[in-house]
Write an enzyme that holds these catalytic residues in place. Sequence first.
Site, PDB file in Angstrom:
ATOM      1  N   PRO A 287      23.006  34.715  15.801  1.00 11.74           N
ATOM      2  CA  PRO A 287      21.937  35.698  15.694  1.00 11.74           C
ATOM      3  C   PRO A 287      22.150  36.652  14.525  1.00 11.74           C
ATOM      4  CG  PRO A 287      23.278  36.077  17.674  1.00 11.74           C
ATOM      5  CD  PRO A 287      23.952  35.012  16.890  1.00 11.74           C
ATOM      6  N   ARG A 289      18.895  38.817  12.881  1.00  7.29           N
ATOM      7  CA  ARG A 289      17.854  39.833  13.014  1.00  7.29           C
ATOM      8  C   ARG A 289      17.947  40.609  14.324  1.00  7.29           C
ATOM      9  NH1 ARG A 289      12.693  39.159  10.649  1.00  7.29           N
ATOM     10  NH2 ARG A 289      13.163  36.930  10.537  1.00  7.29           N
ATOM     11  N   ARG A 325      10.035  42.235   2.632  1.00  3.83           N
ATOM     12  CA  ARG A 325       9.380  41.472   3.698  1.00  3.83           C
ATOM     13  C   ARG A 325       7.849  41.594   3.684  1.00  3.83           C
ATOM     14  NH1 ARG A 325       9.849  41.888   8.496  1.00  3.83           N
ATOM     15  NH2 ARG A 325      10.055  39.690   8.947  1.00  3.83           N
ATOM     16  N   CYS A 356       5.198  47.321 -10.585  1.00  5.02           N
ATOM     17  CA  CYS A 356       3.948  46.908 -11.215  1.00  5.02           C
ATOM     18  C   CYS A 356       3.452  45.564 -10.697  1.00  5.02           C
ATOM     19  CB  CYS A 356       4.141  46.873 -12.722  1.00  5.02           C
ATOM     20  SG  CYS A 356       4.641  48.486 -13.306  1.00  5.02           S
ATOM     21  N   GLU A 357       3.089  45.523  -9.438  1.00  4.10           N
ATOM     22  CA  GLU A 357       2.527  44.333  -8.808  1.00  4.10           C
ATOM     23  C   GLU A 357       1.625  44.818  -7.687  1.00  4.10           C
ATOM     24  OE1 GLU A 357       4.303  40.849  -8.299  1.00  4.10           O
ATOM     25  OE2 GLU A 357       6.061  41.229  -9.551  1.00  4.10           O
TER      26      GLU A 357
HETATM   27  N1  LLP Z   1      21.620  30.655  11.125  1.00  3.94           N
HETATM   28  C1  LLP Z   1      21.004  30.025  10.113  1.00  3.94           C
HETATM   29  C2  LLP Z   1      21.494  28.709   9.685  1.00  3.94           C
HETATM   30  C3  LLP Z   1      19.907  30.626   9.464  1.00  3.94           C
HETATM   31  O1  LLP Z   1      19.297  29.982   8.478  1.00  3.94           O
HETATM   32  C4  LLP Z   1      19.458  31.906   9.895  1.00  3.94           C
HETATM   33  C5  LLP Z   1      18.335  32.562   9.240  1.00  3.94           C
HETATM   34  C6  LLP Z   1      20.144  32.528  10.964  1.00  3.94           C
HETATM   35  C7  LLP Z   1      21.217  31.871  11.551  1.00  3.94           C
HETATM   36  C8  LLP Z   1      19.774  33.877  11.479  1.00  3.94           C
HETATM   37  O2  LLP Z   1      18.507  33.901  12.039  1.00  3.94           O
HETATM   38  P1  LLP Z   1      17.960  35.253  12.726  1.00  3.94           P
HETATM   39  O3  LLP Z   1      18.731  35.430  14.017  1.00  3.94           O
HETATM   40  O4  LLP Z   1      18.187  36.374  11.803  1.00  3.94           O
HETATM   41  O5  LLP Z   1      16.532  34.961  12.932  1.00  3.94           O
HETATM   42  N2  LLP Z   1      14.247  36.797   5.307  1.00  3.94           N
HETATM   43  C9  LLP Z   1      13.511  36.380   6.480  1.00  3.94           C
HETATM   44  C10 LLP Z   1      14.393  35.689   7.490  1.00  3.94           C
HETATM   45  C11 LLP Z   1      15.089  34.450   6.967  1.00  3.94           C
HETATM   46  C12 LLP Z   1      15.978  33.802   7.984  1.00  3.94           C
HETATM   47  C13 LLP Z   1      16.640  32.577   7.454  1.00  3.94           C
HETATM   48  N3  LLP Z   1      17.656  32.026   8.287  1.00  3.94           N
HETATM   49  C14 LLP Z   1      12.792  37.590   7.061  1.00  3.94           C
HETATM   50  O6  LLP Z   1      12.942  38.685   6.538  1.00  3.94           O
HETATM   51  O7  LLP Z   1      12.031  37.472   8.015  1.00  3.94           O
END
Ligand code: LLP
Length: 429
Positions: A287, A289, A325, A356-357
Amino acid sequence: MPSSLHMLPGAPWIAHHEGELKVEQVPLQRLAAAHGTPLYVYSRAAIEAAASAWSDAAPGRDVALRYAVKANSSLAVLRVLAELGWGFDIVSGGELARVLAAGGDAAKTVFSGVGKTDAEIAAALRAGVQCLNVESESELQRIDRVAGQLGVRAPVSLRINPDVDARTHPYISTGLRSNKFGIPQALARRAYTGCAQLQHLRVVGIACHIGSQITELGPYLDALDRVVELVRDIEHHGVALAHIDLGGGLGIRYADEAPPRPAELLAALLARLDAAGLGQRPLLLEPGRSVVGNAGLLLTEVVTLKSSIERHFAVVDAAMNDLMRPALYEAWQDIVAVRPRDGAQARQYDVVGAVCESGDWLGRERLLDLREGDLLAVLSAGAYGMAMASNYNTRPRAAEVLVDGDRAHLIREREDVAALFAGERIAPR
Ligand code: LLP
């Protein structure tokens, strides 16, 4: 009604008290005065509570937590998790270096990602990572070669692509067969049995990850069903898989989402593993996020208020380079005043940065009562905020503060403009 009267996503650690937004006991007005804006502010208690929701989710069961460093890779945040006994999920040599610098345990670190280089593989093997989550047959051969050069056997786990729709934003969906990630299910058995020929590899598990900001159990369970099917098939062909890694992805509440809690997810996953006779298998989760997302905010000051014929704009000193985001995924994050006014002059504002976007906005059509100089907080910014910040428009990256009760620790200095081009050279004529 000013949006600040709603229950905020980071509550109770991020909340208004007597008309003023605080993180734990520290007023944000004070932090802005001390450190300037834009400023990322995190609550240690909120991170710890979110981490406990995972670590207390399945008492007595063999569940190993590997924090996804990409969500927020600041050393102080990594240290908080290392102190709680968590391991890490990394996707680059840079993230490995951060984990080690923060005092993280390499033996509890898994290395994911589609394009690991020889140098990154060697660094991970030297550090003694728990395993490399391998994403192609070609990468298996590469790892075998590098491990051979180092005279070690590389622990590997194959990341399979279960072709499951995580029902999230297409850019953060990773488990569909059209995505670049993982080894297709149909090729998994061949990849695993092929490992027997590669003498510098040691198979330790199976992995998958289907996406991020997942707000329902269904996709996780569908992915698990595919993994279980594969475990049976692969073990039937003589390859033992010690652990099962189901990736990260549990969503958080930005607006009105109601994602399952870690305990609900784990109860459902473990029940299914038990039913399949695989309940004793160590389960890894990655995890990101859900550990840090609602524990942080981006503090910013209103620079200019301006109106066009059609819209009102609040131009703030944070921008898409600080928080990408909204620009990248049209993501919605709550924006609240640090000291909410009475609402008499409330308007629908587009809260925008100075880049500037036209895609440089943090929030659109937000009802706010503002004056220039007011402070705003963009909430739920603890994950994929600072970690994705850039220097576009030669904007130094923000500073970061970790609040702990009534104390505030500067955990990253504001970047200095001179440092931004210190490594550059003017070419001779
Ligand atoms: N493990 C792997 C292999 C991953 O690719 C990711 C996230 C995670 C764990 C963690 O996932 P989480 O628990 O954070 O959902 N920048 C994007 C999110 C990209 C996530 C990519 N992979 C955003 O701001 O929403």
